[in-house]
Motif scaffolding. Structure first.
Motif, PDB file in Angstrom:
ATOM      1  N   LYS A 121       4.087   0.561  -0.291  1.00 19.85           N
ATOM      2  CA  LYS A 121       3.567  -0.074  -1.500  1.00 19.85           C
ATOM      3  C   LYS A 121       2.045  -0.173  -1.440  1.00 19.85           C
ATOM      4  CE  LYS A 121       3.672  -2.529  -5.336  1.00 19.85           C
ATOM      5  NZ  LYS A 121       4.021  -1.929  -6.634  1.00 19.85           N
ATOM      6  N   VAL A 122       1.520  -0.565  -0.287  1.00 16.47           N
ATOM      7  CA  VAL A 122       0.065  -0.690  -0.136  1.00 16.47           C
ATOM      8  C   VAL A 122      -0.600   0.669  -0.335  1.00 16.47           C
ATOM      9  CG1 VAL A 122      -1.819  -1.265   1.442  1.00 16.47           C
ATOM     10  CG2 VAL A 122       0.213  -2.715   1.352  1.00 16.47           C
ATOM     11  N   LEU A 123      -0.034   1.707   0.252  1.00 17.73           N
ATOM     12  CA  LEU A 123      -0.614   3.042   0.129  1.00 17.73           C
ATOM     13  C   LEU A 123      -0.647   3.512  -1.318  1.00 17.73           C
ATOM     14  CD1 LEU A 123       0.895   4.906   3.231  1.00 17.73           C
ATOM     15  CD2 LEU A 123      -1.376   3.879   2.998  1.00 17.73           C
ATOM     16  N   SER A 124       0.296   3.021  -2.128  1.00 15.84           N
ATOM     17  CA  SER A 124       0.312   3.410  -3.538  1.00 15.84           C
ATOM     18  C   SER A 124      -0.829   2.767  -4.321  1.00 15.84           C
ATOM     19  CB  SER A 124       1.651   3.031  -4.181  1.00 15.84           C
ATOM     20  OG  SER A 124       1.733   1.632  -4.423  1.00 15.84           O
ATOM     21  N   LEU A 125      -1.446   1.726  -3.757  1.00 13.15           N
ATOM     22  CA  LEU A 125      -2.516   1.005  -4.447  1.00 13.15           C
ATOM     23  C   LEU A 125      -3.902   1.525  -4.108  1.00 13.15           C
ATOM     24  CD1 LEU A 125      -1.238  -2.661  -3.948  1.00 13.15           C
ATOM     25  CD2 LEU A 125      -0.989  -1.253  -5.992  1.00 13.15           C
ATOM     26  N   VAL A 126      -4.019   2.303  -3.022  1.00 12.13           N
ATOM     27  CA  VAL A 126      -5.342   2.717  -2.542  1.00 12.13           C
ATOM     28  C   VAL A 126      -5.552   4.211  -2.760  1.00 12.13           C
ATOM     29  CG1 VAL A 126      -5.350   0.858  -0.848  1.00 12.13           C
ATOM     30  CG2 VAL A 126      -4.602   3.156  -0.157  1.00 12.13           C
ATOM     31  N   GLU A 127      -6.788   4.621  -2.633  1.00 14.56           N
ATOM     32  CA  GLU A 127      -7.126   6.030  -2.830  1.00 14.56           C
ATOM     33  C   GLU A 127      -6.569   6.885  -1.697  1.00 14.56           C
ATOM     34  OE1 GLU A 127     -10.805   7.025  -5.136  1.00 14.56           O
ATOM     35  OE2 GLU A 127     -11.581   5.370  -3.954  1.00 14.56           O
ATOM     36  N   PRO A 128      -6.131   8.091  -1.996  1.00 18.05           N
ATOM     37  CA  PRO A 128      -5.599   8.971  -0.956  1.00 18.05           C
ATOM     38  C   PRO A 128      -6.540   9.132   0.235  1.00 18.05           C
ATOM     39  CG  PRO A 128      -5.136   9.891  -3.111  1.00 18.05           C
ATOM     40  CD  PRO A 128      -6.010   8.690  -3.349  1.00 18.05           C
ATOM     41  N   LYS A 129      -7.821   9.198  -0.031  1.00 17.34           N
ATOM     42  CA  LYS A 129      -8.784   9.402   1.054  1.00 17.34           C
ATOM     43  C   LYS A 129      -8.882   8.189   1.989  1.00 17.34           C
ATOM     44  CE  LYS A 129     -12.886   7.800  -1.474  1.00 17.34           C
ATOM     45  NZ  LYS A 129     -14.228   8.176  -1.971  1.00 17.34           N
ATOM     46  N   ASN A 130      -8.380   7.025   1.526  1.00 21.81           N
ATOM     47  CA  ASN A 130      -8.474   5.802   2.335  1.00 21.81           C
ATOM     48  C   ASN A 130      -7.142   5.392   2.956  1.00 21.81           C
ATOM     49  OD1 ASN A 130     -11.227   5.452   1.841  1.00 21.81           O
ATOM     50  ND2 ASN A 130     -10.838   4.342  -0.067  1.00 21.81           N
ATOM     51  N   GLN A 131      -6.138   6.243   2.877  1.00 20.34           N
ATOM     52  CA  GLN A 131      -4.817   5.862   3.366  1.00 20.34           C
ATOM     53  C   GLN A 131      -4.717   5.822   4.892  1.00 20.34           C
ATOM     54  OE1 GLN A 131      -1.865   8.179   1.249  1.00 20.34           O
ATOM     55  NE2 GLN A 131      -2.201   7.045  -0.644  1.00 20.34           N
ATOM     56  N   ASN A 132      -5.763   6.284   5.565  1.00 22.33           N
ATOM     57  CA  ASN A 132      -5.835   6.144   7.029  1.00 22.33           C
ATOM     58  C   ASN A 132      -6.827   5.062   7.453  1.00 22.33           C
ATOM     59  OD1 ASN A 132      -3.943   8.209   7.666  1.00 22.33           O
ATOM     60  ND2 ASN A 132      -5.499   9.754   7.210  1.00 22.33           N
ATOM     61  N   ASP A 133      -7.321   4.304   6.475  1.00 22.70           N
ATOM     62  CA  ASP A 133      -8.243   3.202   6.771  1.00 22.70           C
ATOM     63  C   ASP A 133      -7.399   1.981   7.165  1.00 22.70           C
ATOM     64  OD1 ASP A 133     -10.008   1.049   6.740  1.00 22.70           O
ATOM     65  OD2 ASP A 133     -11.110   1.754   4.976  1.00 22.70           O
ATOM     66  N   GLU A 134      -7.169   1.840   8.461  1.00 20.79           N
ATOM     67  CA  GLU A 134      -6.273   0.787   8.944  1.00 20.79           C
ATOM     68  C   GLU A 134      -6.803  -0.606   8.645  1.00 20.79           C
ATOM     69  OE1 GLU A 134      -3.176   1.055  10.052  1.00 20.79           O
ATOM     70  OE2 GLU A 134      -3.357   3.192   9.621  1.00 20.79           O
ATOM     71  N   GLU A 135      -8.106  -0.781   8.690  1.00 18.89           N
ATOM     72  CA  GLU A 135      -8.690  -2.095   8.373  1.00 18.89           C
ATOM     73  C   GLU A 135      -8.373  -2.474   6.931  1.00 18.89           C
ATOM     74  OE1 GLU A 135     -13.035  -3.982   7.469  1.00 18.89           O
ATOM     75  OE2 GLU A 135     -12.923  -2.577   9.153  1.00 18.89           O
ATOM     76  N   LEU A 136      -8.546  -1.531   6.018  1.00 19.19           N
ATOM     77  CA  LEU A 136      -8.251  -1.770   4.602  1.00 19.19           C
ATOM     78  C   LEU A 136      -6.773  -2.088   4.405  1.00 19.19           C
ATOM     79  CD1 LEU A 136      -8.913  -1.561   1.516  1.00 19.19           C
ATOM     80  CD2 LEU A 136      -8.393   0.886   1.725  1.00 19.19           C
ATOM     81  N   ILE A 137      -5.899  -1.274   4.976  1.00 16.10           N
ATOM     82  CA  ILE A 137      -4.457  -1.476   4.823  1.00 16.10           C
ATOM     83  C   ILE A 137      -4.048  -2.842   5.362  1.00 16.10           C
ATOM     84  CG2 ILE A 137      -2.158  -0.590   5.384  1.00 16.10           C
ATOM     85  CD1 ILE A 137      -3.945   1.241   3.559  1.00 16.10           C
ATOM     86  N   ASN A 138      -4.590  -3.201   6.506  1.00 16.23           N
ATOM     87  CA  ASN A 138      -4.233  -4.484   7.130  1.00 16.23           C
ATOM     88  C   ASN A 138      -4.733  -5.679   6.328  1.00 16.23           C
ATOM     89  OD1 ASN A 138      -2.800  -3.361   9.273  1.00 16.23           O
ATOM     90  ND2 ASN A 138      -4.633  -3.145  10.543  1.00 16.23           N
ATOM     91  N   VAL A 139      -5.899  -5.539   5.696  1.00 17.09           N
ATOM     92  CA  VAL A 139      -6.412  -6.622   4.845  1.00 17.09           C
ATOM     93  C   VAL A 139      -5.439  -6.891   3.698  1.00 17.09           C
ATOM     94  CG1 VAL A 139      -8.177  -7.190   3.108  1.00 17.09           C
ATOM     95  CG2 VAL A 139      -8.864  -6.419   5.371  1.00 17.09           C
ATOM     96  N   ILE A 140      -4.967  -5.829   3.054  1.00 15.73           N
ATOM     97  CA  ILE A 140      -4.055  -5.990   1.919  1.00 15.73           C
ATOM     98  C   ILE A 140      -2.714  -6.569   2.373  1.00 15.73           C
ATOM     99  CG2 ILE A 140      -2.864  -4.780   0.043  1.00 15.73           C
ATOM    100  CD1 ILE A 140      -5.191  -2.727   0.125  1.00 15.73           C
ATOM    101  N   LEU A 141      -2.194  -6.050   3.479  1.00 16.60           N
ATOM    102  CA  LEU A 141      -0.937  -6.575   4.019  1.00 16.60           C
ATOM    103  C   LEU A 141      -1.056  -8.048   4.389  1.00 16.60           C
ATOM    104  CD1 LEU A 141       0.047  -3.594   6.368  1.00 16.60           C
ATOM    105  CD2 LEU A 141       1.293  -4.312   4.325  1.00 16.60           C
ATOM    106  N   GLN A 142      -2.175  -8.419   5.035  1.00 22.07           N
ATOM    107  CA  GLN A 142      -2.348  -9.786   5.513  1.00 22.07           C
ATOM    108  C   GLN A 142      -2.555 -10.771   4.369  1.00 22.07           C
ATOM    109  OE1 GLN A 142      -1.886 -10.527   8.835  1.00 22.07           O
ATOM    110  NE2 GLN A 142      -1.779 -12.614   8.032  1.00 22.07           N
ATOM    111  N   MET A 143      -3.256 -10.348   3.326  1.00 27.28           N
ATOM    112  CA  MET A 143      -3.461 -11.246   2.181  1.00 27.28           C
ATOM    113  C   MET A 143      -2.114 -11.701   1.620  1.00 27.28           C
ATOM    114  SD  MET A 143      -6.721 -10.047  -0.161  1.00 27.28           S
ATOM    115  CE  MET A 143      -6.185  -8.373  -0.510  1.00 27.28           C
ATOM    116  N   TYR A 144      -1.211 -10.771   1.456  1.00 26.98           N
ATOM    117  CA  TYR A 144       0.098 -11.070   0.883  1.00 26.98           C
ATOM    118  C   TYR A 144       0.832 -12.123   1.705  1.00 26.98           C
ATOM    119  CZ  TYR A 144       4.207  -9.770  -1.945  1.00 26.98           C
ATOM    120  OH  TYR A 144       5.266  -9.769  -2.828  1.00 26.98           O
ATOM    121  N   ILE A 145       0.796 -11.943   3.033  1.00 25.57           N
ATOM    122  CA  ILE A 145       1.447 -12.907   3.931  1.00 25.57           C
ATOM    123  C   ILE A 145       0.748 -14.259   3.878  1.00 25.57           C
ATOM    124  CG2 ILE A 145       1.939 -13.435   6.354  1.00 25.57           C
ATOM    125  CD1 ILE A 145       3.775 -11.300   5.142  1.00 25.57           C
TER     126      ILE A 145
END
Length: 230
Positions: A121-145
């Protein structure tokens, strides 16, 4: 005197949403993050914000759901608003199909418990070029929690009963601007283009991007818009 801007985040977001944006500004700006109140209607949400904000007249920047709330606040309390910038947001209502999905999500969560967003779900919200940006992905995941279960129910319940604000905004005297990505799957470019043709009193900025998370992924462009608009 500092330029003060109040920030309203999106669905299940917190102050981490602004973590790549605020550091781009110097001391001439002051940003004040507002949590979305735990209420089940937009009227209640903006009433709480109206009580909470002590400044007589304010600048508001809202992201996604926060953009809708900012518009709703401006319509209900126009004398309290200087300018509004709504980012990655449409002032539209929800389709019946989307309302059904949200009701089903509420019932599913009640039955099986509150869980975080899936990585898919998170990957569907971000740009394809940023889908390996672990810091970005983790920020979005952590906000939800971090925002948690109570806010999940509150925000979903409020958004199910969501009116189309576009005509009211067209007929208002609000100083209002929208900024959105042309390939944001959560923002209807068709709706925004039709809205912009009718709304001569509102400013629209469309950027070339494939993301919903503009404050995190396109912070420089958002910064430029903030400086230009406010």
């Amino acid at each position: 005197m500092k330029k003060k801007i109040y920030l309203i985040p999106g669905f299940m977001n917190n102050e981490k949403l602004w973590s790549r944006l605020i550091p781009l500004f110097d001391d001439a700006y002051e940003f004040i993050h507002l949590e979305i109140p735990l209420k089940n209607s937009f009227d209640e949400i903006v009433d709480v914000l109206n009580e909470k904000i002590k400044d007589e007249k304010i600048n508001l920047l809202g992201f996604s759901l926060g953009g809708y709330i900012s518009c709703y606040f401006g319509l209900k309390y126009p004398k309290r608003v200087n300018k509004i910038l709504a980012v990655a947001c449409t002032p539209a209502n929800l389709s019946e199909e989307e309302c059904i999905k949200r009701r089903e999500a509420i019932e599913f969560t009640k039955k099986f418990g509150f869980k975080g967003l899936s990585r898919k779900k998170v990957l569907s919200l971000v740009e394809p070029k940023n889908q390996n940006d672990e810091e970005l992905i983790n920020v979005i995941l952590q906000m939800y929690i971090d925002v948690g279960e109570e806010a999940f129910y509150s925000q979903f319940n409020a958004t199910i009963i969501r009116e189309d604000l576009s005509e009211k905004l067209i007929n208002s005297n609000l100083n209002l601007a929208f900024m959105y990505a042309n390939e944001d799957r959560l923002v209807s470019s068709k709706f925004m283009e039709e809205f912009s043709l009718k709304a001569k009193n509102i400013e629209f900025t469309q950027i070339e991007a494939q993301t919903h998370m503009l404050p995190l992924e396109r912070a420089k462009e958002v910064k430029e818009k903030i400086i230009q608009w406010f």
